[in-house]
Design a protein around this motif. Structure first.
Motif, PDB file in Angstrom:
ATOM      1  N   UNK A 188      20.079  10.882  10.512  1.00 31.42           N
ATOM      2  CA  UNK A 188      20.399   9.889   9.481  1.00 31.42           C
ATOM      3  C   UNK A 188      19.997   8.492   9.939  1.00 31.42           C
ATOM      4  N   UNK A 189      20.311   8.176  11.188  1.00 35.55           N
ATOM      5  CA  UNK A 189      19.970   6.859  11.720  1.00 35.55           C
ATOM      6  C   UNK A 189      18.458   6.661  11.777  1.00 35.55           C
ATOM      7  N   UNK A 190      17.732   7.711  12.165  1.00 30.97           N
ATOM      8  CA  UNK A 190      16.269   7.614  12.211  1.00 30.97           C
ATOM      9  C   UNK A 190      15.703   7.392  10.809  1.00 30.97           C
ATOM     10  N   UNK A 191      16.239   8.096   9.831  1.00 28.33           N
ATOM     11  CA  UNK A 191      15.777   7.959   8.451  1.00 28.33           C
ATOM     12  C   UNK A 191      16.003   6.542   7.930  1.00 28.33           C
ATOM     13  N   UNK A 192      17.191   6.013   8.153  1.00 25.50           N
ATOM     14  CA  UNK A 192      17.534   4.683   7.650  1.00 25.50           C
ATOM     15  C   UNK A 192      16.769   3.575   8.358  1.00 25.50           C
ATOM     16  N   UNK A 193      16.391   3.827   9.615  1.00 27.44           N
ATOM     17  CA  UNK A 193      15.747   2.768  10.395  1.00 27.44           C
ATOM     18  C   UNK A 193      14.376   2.396   9.870  1.00 27.44           C
ATOM     19  N   UNK A 194      13.727   3.327   9.133  1.00 23.92           N
ATOM     20  CA  UNK A 194      12.372   3.040   8.651  1.00 23.92           C
ATOM     21  C   UNK A 194      12.188   3.516   7.207  1.00 23.92           C
ATOM     22  N   UNK A 195      13.271   3.515   6.458  1.00 23.40           N
ATOM     23  CA  UNK A 195      13.235   3.848   5.029  1.00 23.40           C
ATOM     24  C   UNK A 195      12.565   5.195   4.764  1.00 23.40           C
ATOM     25  N   UNK A 196      12.891   6.181   5.600  1.00 26.07           N
ATOM     26  CA  UNK A 196      12.385   7.534   5.396  1.00 26.07           C
ATOM     27  C   UNK A 196      11.070   7.838   6.066  1.00 26.07           C
ATOM     28  N   UNK A 197      10.394   6.827   6.609  1.00 23.18           N
ATOM     29  CA  UNK A 197       9.154   7.054   7.353  1.00 23.18           C
ATOM     30  C   UNK A 197       9.479   7.348   8.814  1.00 23.18           C
ATOM     31  N   UNK A 198       8.528   7.929   9.529  1.00 23.14           N
ATOM     32  CA  UNK A 198       8.712   8.178  10.954  1.00 23.14           C
ATOM     33  C   UNK A 198       8.845   6.844  11.678  1.00 23.14           C
ATOM     34  N   UNK A 199       9.964   6.581  12.366  1.00 16.85           N
ATOM     35  CA  UNK A 199      10.097   5.316  13.099  1.00 16.85           C
ATOM     36  C   UNK A 199       9.269   5.336  14.388  1.00 16.85           C
ATOM     37  N   UNK A 200       8.510   4.272  14.592  1.00 16.31           N
ATOM     38  CA  UNK A 200       7.560   4.187  15.704  1.00 16.31           C
ATOM     39  C   UNK A 200       7.821   2.911  16.492  1.00 16.31           C
ATOM     40  N   UNK A 201       7.686   2.992  17.816  1.00 20.51           N
ATOM     41  CA  UNK A 201       7.829   1.827  18.694  1.00 20.51           C
ATOM     42  C   UNK A 201       6.983   2.056  19.935  1.00 20.51           C
ATOM     43  N   UNK A 202       6.283   1.037  20.397  1.00 23.16           N
ATOM     44  CA  UNK A 202       5.528   1.157  21.640  1.00 23.16           C
ATOM     45  C   UNK A 202       6.501   1.196  22.811  1.00 23.16           C
ATOM     46  N   UNK A 203       6.096   1.923  23.858  1.00 25.39           N
ATOM     47  CA  UNK A 203       7.008   2.100  24.991  1.00 25.39           C
ATOM     48  C   UNK A 203       7.416   0.768  25.610  1.00 25.39           C
ATOM     49  N   UNK A 204       6.467  -0.166  25.775  1.00 25.88           N
ATOM     50  CA  UNK A 204       6.801  -1.460  26.366  1.00 25.88           C
ATOM     51  C   UNK A 204       7.850  -2.197  25.564  1.00 25.88           C
ATOM     52  N   UNK A 205       7.779  -2.108  24.241  1.00 25.10           N
ATOM     53  CA  UNK A 205       8.771  -2.762  23.383  1.00 25.10           C
ATOM     54  C   UNK A 205      10.102  -2.010  23.399  1.00 25.10           C
ATOM     55  N   UNK A 206      10.029  -0.694  23.527  1.00 24.20           N
ATOM     56  CA  UNK A 206      11.256   0.106  23.645  1.00 24.20           C
ATOM     57  C   UNK A 206      12.048  -0.324  24.880  1.00 24.20           C
ATOM     58  N   UNK A 207      11.351  -0.550  25.976  1.00 29.70           N
ATOM     59  CA  UNK A 207      12.015  -1.015  27.203  1.00 29.70           C
ATOM     60  C   UNK A 207      12.676  -2.379  27.001  1.00 29.70           C
TER      61      UNK A 207
END
Length: 530
Positions: free
Chosen positions: A392-411
Protein backbone atom coordinates in the motif's frame (compact mmCIF):
# COMPACT_ATOMS: atom_id res chain seq x y z
CA UNK A 1 28.62 -46.74 -17.16
CA UNK A 2 31.84 -44.98 -16.22
CA UNK A 3 31.55 -41.50 -14.76
CA UNK A 4 34.32 -38.94 -15.28
CA UNK A 5 34.34 -35.93 -12.97
CA UNK A 6 36.31 -32.68 -13.29
CA UNK A 7 36.83 -32.66 -17.05
CA UNK A 8 38.00 -29.13 -17.87
CA UNK A 9 37.97 -27.55 -21.31
CA UNK A 10 38.10 -23.99 -22.60
CA UNK A 11 34.65 -22.48 -23.05
CA UNK A 12 35.01 -22.35 -26.84
CA UNK A 13 35.77 -26.06 -27.16
CA UNK A 14 34.15 -28.36 -29.73
CA UNK A 15 32.21 -31.56 -29.09
CA UNK A 16 35.10 -33.50 -30.60
CA UNK A 17 37.49 -32.00 -28.03
CA UNK A 18 35.22 -33.15 -25.22
CA UNK A 19 35.27 -36.73 -26.51
CA UNK A 20 39.05 -36.59 -26.96
CA UNK A 21 39.52 -35.29 -23.41
CA UNK A 22 37.36 -38.09 -22.03
CA UNK A 23 39.33 -40.66 -24.02
CA UNK A 24 42.64 -39.25 -22.81
CA UNK A 25 41.44 -39.38 -19.19
CA UNK A 26 40.49 -43.05 -19.68
CA UNK A 27 43.75 -43.78 -21.52
CA UNK A 28 41.95 -45.31 -24.48
CA UNK A 29 41.26 -44.52 -28.16
CA UNK A 30 38.31 -42.21 -28.65
CA UNK A 31 36.81 -44.72 -31.11
CA UNK A 32 36.25 -47.15 -28.24
CA UNK A 33 33.86 -44.78 -26.45
CA UNK A 34 30.40 -45.91 -27.55
CA UNK A 35 28.31 -43.24 -25.82
CA UNK A 36 29.17 -39.98 -24.03
CA UNK A 37 26.49 -38.15 -22.07
CA UNK A 38 26.96 -34.82 -20.30
CA UNK A 39 25.64 -35.01 -16.73
CA UNK A 40 26.71 -31.59 -15.51
CA UNK A 41 28.35 -28.48 -16.96
CA UNK A 42 29.50 -25.53 -14.86
CA UNK A 43 31.61 -22.44 -15.50
CA UNK A 44 35.01 -22.02 -13.86
CA UNK A 45 35.64 -18.26 -13.98
CA UNK A 46 38.26 -17.95 -11.27
CA UNK A 47 40.89 -17.06 -13.86
CA UNK A 48 39.34 -14.43 -16.11
CA UNK A 49 42.08 -14.82 -18.73
CA UNK A 50 41.34 -18.54 -19.10
CA UNK A 51 37.65 -19.39 -18.62
CA UNK A 52 36.76 -23.07 -18.51
CA UNK A 53 33.77 -25.37 -18.48
CA UNK A 54 33.98 -28.16 -15.91
CA UNK A 55 32.11 -31.33 -16.87
CA UNK A 56 30.82 -34.50 -15.34
CA UNK A 57 30.17 -37.04 -18.10
CA UNK A 58 29.06 -40.65 -18.29
CA UNK A 59 30.60 -42.87 -20.96
CA UNK A 60 29.75 -46.32 -22.21
CA UNK A 61 32.67 -48.59 -23.05
CA UNK A 62 33.40 -52.29 -23.21
CA UNK A 63 35.24 -53.97 -20.29
CA UNK A 64 34.48 -51.22 -17.80
CA UNK A 65 36.51 -52.67 -14.92
CA UNK A 66 39.58 -53.00 -17.12
CA UNK A 67 39.24 -49.41 -18.30
CA UNK A 68 38.71 -48.19 -14.74
CA UNK A 69 41.85 -50.00 -13.53
CA UNK A 70 43.93 -48.66 -16.41
CA UNK A 71 42.81 -45.07 -15.86
CA UNK A 72 43.93 -45.01 -12.19
CA UNK A 73 42.20 -41.67 -11.62
CA UNK A 74 40.17 -40.63 -8.57
CA UNK A 75 37.84 -38.73 -10.90
CA UNK A 76 36.94 -41.89 -12.82
CA UNK A 77 34.39 -44.16 -11.13
CA UNK A 78 31.74 -46.74 -11.96
CA UNK A 79 28.19 -45.45 -11.69
CA UNK A 80 24.72 -46.89 -11.92
CA UNK A 81 21.96 -44.99 -13.64
CA UNK A 82 19.38 -43.70 -11.19
CA UNK A 83 15.86 -43.12 -12.42
CA UNK A 84 12.74 -41.56 -10.98
CA UNK A 85 10.01 -44.06 -10.16
CA UNK A 86 6.36 -43.21 -9.64
CA UNK A 87 4.73 -45.46 -7.02
CA UNK A 88 2.49 -48.40 -7.77
CA UNK A 89 -1.18 -47.52 -7.43
CA UNK A 90 -2.56 -47.93 -3.93
CA UNK A 91 -5.49 -50.13 -2.98
CA UNK A 92 -7.85 -47.67 -1.29
CA UNK A 93 -10.83 -46.69 -3.43
CA UNK A 94 -10.48 -43.21 -4.88
CA UNK A 95 -13.40 -41.05 -3.64
CA UNK A 96 -14.01 -39.24 -6.91
CA UNK A 97 -11.68 -37.27 -9.12
CA UNK A 98 -8.84 -35.41 -7.37
CA UNK A 99 -9.09 -31.62 -7.56
CA UNK A 100 -6.05 -29.35 -7.85
CA UNK A 101 -6.27 -25.62 -7.11
CA UNK A 102 -3.66 -23.67 -9.04
CA UNK A 103 -1.96 -24.07 -12.43
CA UNK A 104 1.51 -23.01 -11.34
CA UNK A 105 4.45 -25.44 -11.34
CA UNK A 106 3.20 -27.40 -8.31
CA UNK A 107 -0.31 -27.82 -9.68
CA UNK A 108 0.71 -28.53 -13.28
CA UNK A 109 3.36 -31.11 -12.47
CA UNK A 110 1.07 -32.79 -9.96
CA UNK A 111 -1.68 -32.75 -12.57
CA UNK A 112 0.47 -34.26 -15.32
CA UNK A 113 1.65 -37.12 -13.11
CA UNK A 114 -1.84 -37.89 -11.83
CA UNK A 115 -3.26 -37.73 -15.36
CA UNK A 116 -0.57 -40.04 -16.71
CA UNK A 117 -1.37 -42.58 -14.03
CA UNK A 118 -5.11 -42.75 -14.52
CA UNK A 119 -6.51 -40.30 -11.94
CA UNK A 120 -8.16 -37.76 -14.31
CA UNK A 121 -7.63 -34.67 -12.12
CA UNK A 122 -9.70 -31.49 -12.28
CA UNK A 123 -7.41 -28.46 -12.17
CA UNK A 124 -8.99 -25.15 -11.15
CA UNK A 125 -7.14 -21.97 -12.10
CA UNK A 126 -8.48 -18.55 -11.14
CA UNK A 127 -6.72 -16.82 -14.03
CA UNK A 128 -6.76 -17.30 -17.78
CA UNK A 129 -4.91 -19.51 -20.23
CA UNK A 130 -1.40 -18.30 -20.95
CA UNK A 131 -2.09 -16.53 -24.27
CA UNK A 132 -5.01 -14.53 -22.87
CA UNK A 133 -3.03 -13.97 -19.70
CA UNK A 134 -0.15 -12.37 -21.60
CA UNK A 135 -2.58 -9.95 -23.23
CA UNK A 136 -3.97 -8.97 -19.82
CA UNK A 137 -0.48 -8.46 -18.37
CA UNK A 138 0.72 -6.44 -21.36
CA UNK A 139 -2.37 -4.23 -21.06
CA UNK A 140 -1.69 -3.73 -17.35
CA UNK A 141 1.91 -2.76 -17.99
CA UNK A 142 0.76 -0.34 -20.70
CA UNK A 143 -2.10 1.48 -18.97
CA UNK A 144 -2.28 0.22 -15.38
CA UNK A 145 -5.62 -1.63 -15.71
CA UNK A 146 -5.30 -4.56 -13.28
CA UNK A 147 -7.27 -7.79 -13.48
CA UNK A 148 -7.18 -9.20 -9.96
CA UNK A 149 -7.63 -12.81 -11.08
CA UNK A 150 -5.30 -12.64 -14.10
CA UNK A 151 -1.95 -10.88 -13.78
CA UNK A 152 1.74 -11.53 -13.15
CA UNK A 153 0.85 -13.69 -10.14
CA UNK A 154 -2.28 -15.52 -11.37
CA UNK A 155 -3.02 -17.49 -14.51
CA UNK A 156 -1.70 -20.51 -16.35
CA UNK A 157 1.89 -21.22 -15.35
CA UNK A 158 1.77 -19.29 -12.07
CA UNK A 159 4.08 -16.46 -11.06
CA UNK A 160 7.08 -18.20 -12.64
CA UNK A 161 5.71 -17.58 -16.14
CA UNK A 162 6.73 -13.93 -15.80
CA UNK A 163 10.22 -14.50 -14.41
CA UNK A 164 13.65 -15.56 -15.63
CA UNK A 165 12.48 -19.18 -15.55
CA UNK A 166 15.35 -20.38 -13.36
CA UNK A 167 15.37 -24.12 -12.75
CA UNK A 168 18.20 -24.52 -10.25
CA UNK A 169 17.35 -25.62 -6.72
CA UNK A 170 19.18 -26.49 -3.51
CA UNK A 171 16.70 -29.25 -2.65
CA UNK A 172 18.39 -32.62 -2.10
CA UNK A 173 17.29 -35.16 -4.69
CA UNK A 174 17.95 -38.81 -3.75
CA UNK A 175 14.72 -39.94 -5.50
CA UNK A 176 15.54 -38.09 -8.75
CA UNK A 177 12.53 -35.78 -8.65
CA UNK A 178 14.65 -32.84 -9.79
CA UNK A 179 15.81 -34.84 -12.79
CA UNK A 180 12.24 -35.87 -13.57
CA UNK A 181 11.08 -32.24 -13.48
CA UNK A 182 13.82 -31.22 -15.92
CA UNK A 183 13.03 -34.19 -18.19
CA UNK A 184 9.37 -33.18 -18.26
CA UNK A 185 10.32 -29.61 -19.13
CA UNK A 186 12.37 -30.93 -22.06
CA UNK A 187 9.56 -33.25 -23.12
CA UNK A 188 7.19 -30.28 -23.28
CA UNK A 189 9.56 -28.04 -25.23
CA UNK A 190 12.55 -26.81 -23.19
CA UNK A 191 16.08 -26.98 -24.60
CA UNK A 192 17.76 -30.30 -23.62
CA UNK A 193 20.76 -28.37 -22.26
CA UNK A 194 18.79 -27.71 -19.06
CA UNK A 195 19.44 -31.35 -18.16
CA UNK A 196 23.11 -30.66 -17.49
CA UNK A 197 23.60 -26.90 -17.09
CA UNK A 198 24.64 -25.90 -13.58
CA UNK A 199 22.21 -22.99 -13.58
CA UNK A 200 19.52 -23.86 -16.12
CA UNK A 201 16.87 -21.37 -17.14
CA UNK A 202 14.06 -21.26 -19.68
CA UNK A 203 12.92 -17.65 -20.00
CA UNK A 204 9.46 -16.15 -19.85
CA UNK A 205 8.94 -16.37 -23.62
CA UNK A 206 9.57 -20.14 -23.73
CA UNK A 207 7.73 -21.03 -20.52
CA UNK A 208 4.37 -20.02 -21.96
CA UNK A 209 4.51 -22.64 -24.68
CA UNK A 210 5.62 -25.31 -22.24
CA UNK A 211 2.79 -24.82 -19.75
CA UNK A 212 0.27 -24.81 -22.60
CA UNK A 213 1.49 -28.24 -23.73
CA UNK A 214 1.28 -29.53 -20.16
CA UNK A 215 -2.34 -28.40 -19.97
CA UNK A 216 -3.09 -30.11 -23.29
CA UNK A 217 -1.54 -33.33 -21.96
CA UNK A 218 -3.73 -33.28 -18.84
CA UNK A 219 -6.86 -32.74 -20.93
CA UNK A 220 -5.86 -35.40 -23.46
CA UNK A 221 -5.48 -38.01 -20.70
CA UNK A 222 -8.96 -37.44 -19.30
CA UNK A 223 -8.17 -34.65 -16.87
CA UNK A 224 -9.74 -31.22 -17.05
CA UNK A 225 -8.14 -27.78 -16.72
CA UNK A 226 -10.65 -25.02 -15.99
CA UNK A 227 -9.73 -21.33 -16.20
CA UNK A 228 -11.53 -18.36 -14.64
CA UNK A 229 -12.33 -20.74 -11.77
CA UNK A 230 -11.50 -19.03 -8.49
CA UNK A 231 -12.42 -21.14 -5.47
CA UNK A 232 -14.59 -19.07 -3.14
CA UNK A 233 -15.30 -21.57 -0.37
CA UNK A 234 -14.36 -24.93 1.12
CA UNK A 235 -17.05 -27.25 2.48
CA UNK A 236 -15.65 -29.14 5.46
CA UNK A 237 -17.69 -31.65 7.45
CA UNK A 238 -16.48 -33.49 10.57
CA UNK A 239 -12.85 -32.52 9.95
CA UNK A 240 -12.87 -33.70 6.34
CA UNK A 241 -13.16 -31.78 3.08
CA UNK A 242 -16.16 -32.70 0.95
CA UNK A 243 -16.30 -30.06 -1.79
CA UNK A 244 -15.19 -26.64 -3.03
CA UNK A 245 -17.25 -23.80 -4.40
CA UNK A 246 -16.49 -22.01 -7.68
CA UNK A 247 -18.99 -19.27 -8.39
CA UNK A 248 -22.43 -20.88 -8.20
CA UNK A 249 -21.05 -24.41 -8.62
CA UNK A 250 -20.18 -26.84 -5.84
CA UNK A 251 -17.56 -29.35 -6.97
CA UNK A 252 -17.01 -32.63 -5.11
CA UNK A 253 -13.45 -32.62 -3.80
CA UNK A 254 -12.69 -35.26 -1.20
CA UNK A 255 -9.08 -35.24 -2.42
CA UNK A 256 -7.79 -31.70 -2.94
CA UNK A 257 -4.27 -30.55 -3.83
CA UNK A 258 -3.88 -27.01 -2.50
CA UNK A 259 -1.29 -25.51 -4.90
CA UNK A 260 -2.54 -21.92 -4.65
CA UNK A 261 0.77 -20.03 -5.00
CA UNK A 262 2.25 -17.43 -2.67
CA UNK A 263 -0.15 -14.60 -3.60
CA UNK A 264 -3.62 -16.14 -3.10
CA UNK A 265 -4.31 -14.08 -0.02
CA UNK A 266 -8.10 -14.25 -0.33
CA UNK A 267 -7.92 -18.05 -0.47
CA UNK A 268 -5.81 -18.09 2.67
CA UNK A 269 -8.41 -15.93 4.40
CA UNK A 270 -11.16 -18.41 3.48
CA UNK A 271 -9.05 -21.33 4.70
CA UNK A 272 -8.49 -19.56 8.02
CA UNK A 273 -12.24 -19.00 8.43
CA UNK A 274 -12.89 -22.67 7.73
CA UNK A 275 -10.46 -23.77 10.41
CA UNK A 276 -7.62 -25.10 8.27
CA UNK A 277 -4.48 -24.94 10.44
CA UNK A 278 -1.90 -22.40 9.23
CA UNK A 279 1.05 -20.60 10.75
CA UNK A 280 2.99 -17.44 9.98
CA UNK A 281 6.58 -17.97 8.86
CA UNK A 282 9.65 -15.91 8.09
CA UNK A 283 10.27 -14.69 4.56
CA UNK A 284 12.17 -11.77 2.97
CA UNK A 285 11.31 -8.36 1.54
CA UNK A 286 13.21 -5.52 -0.08
CA UNK A 287 13.80 -3.90 -3.46
CA UNK A 288 14.93 -4.63 -7.01
CA UNK A 289 18.30 -3.23 -8.09
CA UNK A 290 19.45 -2.67 -11.70
CA UNK A 291 23.00 -2.45 -13.05
CA UNK A 292 24.35 -2.50 -16.62
CA UNK A 293 24.73 -6.12 -17.68
CA UNK A 294 28.11 -5.28 -19.25
CA UNK A 295 29.46 -4.37 -15.80
CA UNK A 296 28.33 -7.68 -14.34
CA UNK A 297 29.84 -9.56 -17.29
CA UNK A 298 33.16 -7.77 -16.82
CA UNK A 299 33.30 -8.64 -13.13
CA UNK A 300 32.34 -12.27 -13.62
CA UNK A 301 33.98 -13.13 -16.96
CA UNK A 302 36.55 -10.38 -17.54
CA UNK A 303 34.86 -9.14 -20.74
CA UNK A 304 31.77 -7.03 -21.42
CA UNK A 305 30.21 -9.48 -23.87
CA UNK A 306 31.24 -13.11 -24.00
CA UNK A 307 30.26 -14.84 -27.28
CA UNK A 308 29.80 -18.25 -25.63
CA UNK A 309 28.75 -17.57 -22.05
CA UNK A 310 26.28 -14.75 -22.69
CA UNK A 311 24.92 -12.71 -19.78
CA UNK A 312 26.56 -13.41 -16.41
CA UNK A 313 24.70 -13.86 -13.15
CA UNK A 314 25.57 -13.59 -9.47
CA UNK A 315 24.34 -14.71 -6.07
CA UNK A 316 25.38 -12.65 -3.05
CA UNK A 317 24.78 -12.96 0.69
CA UNK A 318 25.70 -10.93 3.76
CA UNK A 319 24.96 -11.07 7.48
CA UNK A 320 24.12 -7.59 8.70
CA UNK A 321 25.38 -6.06 11.92
CA UNK A 322 21.81 -6.38 13.27
CA UNK A 323 21.87 -10.12 12.60
CA UNK A 324 19.51 -10.08 9.62
CA UNK A 325 20.33 -12.00 6.48
CA UNK A 326 20.65 -9.89 3.32
CA UNK A 327 20.89 -11.55 -0.05
CA UNK A 328 20.19 -11.29 -3.75
CA UNK A 329 17.37 -13.43 -5.07
CA UNK A 330 15.89 -14.30 -8.47
CA UNK A 331 18.71 -12.56 -10.33
CA UNK A 332 17.68 -11.78 -13.93
CA UNK A 333 20.58 -11.38 -16.37
CA UNK A 334 19.66 -9.14 -19.29
CA UNK A 335 16.20 -8.69 -17.82
CA UNK A 336 13.52 -6.26 -16.72
CA UNK A 337 11.94 -5.10 -13.49
CA UNK A 338 8.19 -5.64 -13.79
CA UNK A 339 5.07 -4.45 -12.01
CA UNK A 340 3.88 -7.71 -10.39
CA UNK A 341 0.86 -6.37 -8.49
CA UNK A 342 -2.21 -8.53 -7.96
CA UNK A 343 -4.44 -6.41 -5.69
CA UNK A 344 -6.00 -3.00 -6.22
CA UNK A 345 -4.19 -0.04 -4.63
CA UNK A 346 -1.10 -2.13 -3.87
CA UNK A 347 2.19 -2.45 -5.72
CA UNK A 348 4.81 -5.19 -5.87
CA UNK A 349 7.71 -5.73 -8.26
CA UNK A 350 9.51 -8.76 -9.65
CA UNK A 351 12.21 -9.54 -12.20
CA UNK A 352 11.84 -11.15 -15.63
CA UNK A 353 14.12 -12.25 -18.47
CA UNK A 354 13.55 -13.63 -21.92
CA UNK A 355 15.34 -16.80 -23.00
CA UNK A 356 18.15 -14.92 -24.77
CA UNK A 357 18.76 -12.63 -21.77
CA UNK A 358 19.64 -9.90 -24.24
CA UNK A 359 18.44 -6.89 -22.23
CA UNK A 360 20.89 -4.12 -21.35
CA UNK A 361 20.48 -4.44 -17.57
CA UNK A 362 20.98 -7.06 -14.91
CA UNK A 363 18.55 -6.94 -12.03
CA UNK A 364 17.97 -8.90 -8.86
CA UNK A 365 15.89 -8.78 -5.74
CA UNK A 366 17.85 -7.23 -2.88
CA UNK A 367 16.08 -8.59 0.16
CA UNK A 368 16.24 -8.81 3.94
CA UNK A 369 14.91 -11.58 6.17
CA UNK A 370 11.88 -10.67 8.28
CA UNK A 371 10.29 -12.79 11.00
CA UNK A 372 6.84 -12.92 12.65
CA UNK A 373 8.23 -10.60 15.33
CA UNK A 374 8.42 -7.87 12.65
CA UNK A 375 4.87 -8.23 11.40
CA UNK A 376 3.12 -5.95 13.89
CA UNK A 377 0.19 -8.36 14.22
CA UNK A 378 -0.52 -11.88 15.41
CA UNK A 379 -2.15 -14.88 13.83
CA UNK A 380 -1.31 -17.06 10.83
CA UNK A 381 -1.91 -14.26 8.30
CA UNK A 382 0.18 -11.62 10.09
CA UNK A 383 2.82 -11.89 7.34
CA UNK A 384 0.16 -11.19 4.72
CA UNK A 385 -0.82 -8.08 6.69
CA UNK A 386 2.86 -7.01 6.72
CA UNK A 387 3.16 -7.48 2.94
CA UNK A 388 0.01 -5.51 2.27
CA UNK A 389 1.11 -2.56 4.38
CA UNK A 390 4.37 -2.31 2.43
CA UNK A 391 2.57 -2.67 -0.91
CA UNK A 392 0.00 0.00 0.00
CA UNK A 393 2.79 2.40 0.90
CA UNK A 394 4.63 1.65 -2.35
CA UNK A 395 1.45 2.25 -4.36
CA UNK A 396 0.69 5.57 -2.67
CA UNK A 397 4.27 6.81 -2.93
CA UNK A 398 4.11 7.06 -6.73
CA UNK A 399 0.38 7.14 -7.52
CA UNK A 400 0.29 3.50 -8.61
CA UNK A 401 3.48 3.58 -10.68
CA UNK A 402 6.60 1.62 -9.77
CA UNK A 403 8.51 3.83 -7.28
CA UNK A 404 12.12 4.36 -8.38
CA UNK A 405 15.13 5.91 -6.63
CA UNK A 406 18.85 5.90 -7.43
CA UNK A 407 20.97 4.13 -4.86
CA UNK A 408 23.02 7.25 -4.04
CA UNK A 409 19.83 9.18 -3.29
CA UNK A 410 18.41 6.27 -1.30
CA UNK A 411 21.46 6.47 0.97
CA UNK A 412 20.99 10.21 1.40
CA UNK A 413 17.22 9.97 1.83
CA UNK A 414 16.49 12.35 -1.04
CA UNK A 415 14.32 12.22 -4.15
CA UNK A 416 16.10 11.43 -7.43
CA UNK A 417 15.79 14.01 -10.17
CA UNK A 418 16.93 11.89 -13.11
CA UNK A 419 18.79 8.77 -14.19
CA UNK A 420 22.54 8.49 -14.47
CA UNK A 421 24.43 6.22 -16.84
CA UNK A 422 22.24 3.23 -15.93
CA UNK A 423 19.28 3.32 -18.29
CA UNK A 424 16.00 2.00 -16.84
CA UNK A 425 14.59 -1.36 -17.97
CA UNK A 426 11.01 -1.72 -16.74
CA UNK A 427 7.78 -3.40 -17.74
CA UNK A 428 5.06 -1.12 -16.41
CA UNK A 429 4.84 2.58 -15.68
CA UNK A 430 7.35 4.02 -13.19
CA UNK A 431 8.31 7.31 -11.56
CA UNK A 432 10.71 8.79 -9.03
CA UNK A 433 9.78 8.47 -5.37
CA UNK A 434 11.54 8.47 -2.02
CA UNK A 435 11.54 4.73 -1.37
CA UNK A 436 13.44 5.25 1.86
CA UNK A 437 10.40 7.12 3.21
CA UNK A 438 8.05 4.12 3.10
CA UNK A 439 10.45 1.32 4.05
CA UNK A 440 10.94 0.62 7.76
CA UNK A 441 14.29 2.00 8.92
CA UNK A 442 15.63 -1.45 9.79
CA UNK A 443 15.10 -2.57 6.18
CA UNK A 444 16.70 0.53 4.65
CA UNK A 445 19.71 0.28 6.94
CA UNK A 446 20.20 -3.41 6.21
CA UNK A 447 19.84 -2.89 2.46
CA UNK A 448 22.49 -0.16 2.43
CA UNK A 449 24.84 -2.32 4.46
CA UNK A 450 24.26 -5.20 2.05
CA UNK A 451 24.87 -3.14 -1.09
CA UNK A 452 28.15 -1.83 0.30
CA UNK A 453 29.23 -5.37 1.20
CA UNK A 454 28.26 -6.71 -2.22
CA UNK A 455 30.38 -4.05 -3.89
CA UNK A 456 33.43 -5.90 -2.57
CA UNK A 457 32.35 -8.91 -4.63
CA UNK A 458 30.84 -7.23 -7.72
CA UNK A 459 32.75 -4.02 -8.38
CA UNK A 460 30.32 -1.20 -9.08
CA UNK A 461 27.41 -2.81 -7.24
CA UNK A 462 27.14 0.28 -5.00
CA UNK A 463 27.42 2.80 -7.83
CA UNK A 464 25.28 5.87 -7.02
CA UNK A 465 23.23 5.60 -10.22
CA UNK A 466 22.19 1.97 -9.69
CA UNK A 467 18.39 1.93 -9.96
CA UNK A 468 16.27 0.76 -7.04
CA UNK A 469 12.57 -0.10 -7.38
CA UNK A 470 10.10 -1.36 -4.82
CA UNK A 471 8.67 -3.12 -3.22
CA UNK A 472 9.83 -6.74 -3.62
CA UNK A 473 7.42 -8.47 -1.25
CA UNK A 474 6.50 -11.77 -2.93
CA UNK A 475 9.76 -13.69 -2.55
CA UNK A 476 7.99 -16.60 -0.85
CA UNK A 477 4.84 -17.39 1.05
CA UNK A 478 4.44 -15.72 4.47
CA UNK A 479 2.37 -18.75 5.55
CA UNK A 480 2.91 -22.45 6.08
CA UNK A 481 0.00 -24.91 5.99
CA UNK A 482 1.13 -27.89 8.10
CA UNK A 483 0.94 -31.39 6.63
CA UNK A 484 1.80 -34.87 7.93
CA UNK A 485 4.23 -37.50 6.65
CA UNK A 486 1.93 -38.33 3.74
CA UNK A 487 1.49 -34.63 2.86
CA UNK A 488 -2.07 -34.33 4.20
CA UNK A 489 -3.45 -31.54 6.38
CA UNK A 490 -5.15 -32.35 9.67
CA UNK A 491 -8.30 -31.46 7.69
CA UNK A 492 -8.55 -34.76 5.86
CA UNK A 493 -8.54 -34.67 2.09
CA UNK A 494 -6.50 -31.44 1.81
CA UNK A 495 -2.94 -31.81 0.52
CA UNK A 496 -1.02 -28.50 0.93
CA UNK A 497 1.48 -28.24 -1.90
CA UNK A 498 4.13 -25.97 -3.36
CA UNK A 499 5.18 -22.43 -2.69
CA UNK A 500 1.86 -21.09 -1.44
CA UNK A 501 1.69 -23.75 1.26
CA UNK A 502 5.22 -22.91 2.39
CA UNK A 503 7.05 -25.94 0.97
CA UNK A 504 8.94 -24.53 -2.01
CA UNK A 505 10.88 -21.50 -3.15
CA UNK A 506 10.96 -21.41 -6.93
CA UNK A 507 9.80 -23.18 -10.08
CA UNK A 508 11.75 -26.41 -9.67
CA UNK A 509 11.19 -26.94 -5.95
CA UNK A 510 7.48 -26.23 -6.43
CA UNK A 511 7.29 -28.71 -9.30
CA UNK A 512 9.14 -31.30 -7.21
CA UNK A 513 6.63 -30.78 -4.41
CA UNK A 514 3.87 -31.35 -6.94
CA UNK A 515 5.46 -34.71 -7.74
CA UNK A 516 5.65 -35.58 -4.04
CA UNK A 517 1.96 -34.95 -3.50
CA UNK A 518 0.99 -36.84 -6.67
CA UNK A 519 3.07 -39.77 -5.41
CA UNK A 520 1.35 -39.68 -2.02
CA UNK A 521 -2.12 -39.75 -3.59
CA UNK A 522 -1.19 -42.51 -6.03
CA UNK A 523 0.46 -44.66 -3.35
CA UNK A 524 -2.72 -44.50 -1.27
CA UNK A 525 -5.52 -44.71 -3.83
CA UNK A 526 -6.29 -46.92 -6.77
CA UNK A 527 -6.72 -45.15 -10.08
CA UNK A 528 -10.20 -44.28 -11.27
CA UNK A 529 -12.08 -46.70 -13.46
CA UNK A 530 -13.28 -45.24 -16.75
Amino acid sequence: MIRINQLKLKVDHTEEELWLKAAKTLRMPVEEIEVLKIIKQSIDARKKEELHFTYTVDVKVQNEKTVLHRAKNVNVVLTEKKVYRFPVNGTEAMPGRPVIIGAGPAGLFCGVMLARNGYRPILLERGQAVDERRKAVDEFWKNGTLKQDCNVQFGEGGAGTFSDGKLNTLVKDPLMRNRKVLELFVEFGADPSILYMNKPHIGTDVLGGIVKKMREEINHLGGEVRFNSRVTDFIIKDGKLSSVVVGEEEISAEILVLAIGHSSRDTLEILEKRGVPMEAKSFAVGLRIQHPQDNVNSCQYGVKNHPVLGAADYKLTHQSSSGRGIYTFCMCPGGYVVNASSEDNMLAVNGMSYHNRAGKNANSALIVTVTPEDFGATGPLSGVHYQRELEKAAYLSCEGKIPVQLYGDFKKGQLSSGFGDVEPAFKGQYGFSSISDFLPAYLSEALIEGVEAFDRKIKGFSRPDAILAGVESRTSSPVRIPRDDVFESSIKGIYPCGEGAGYAGGITSAAMDGLKVAEAIAARFNKLSL
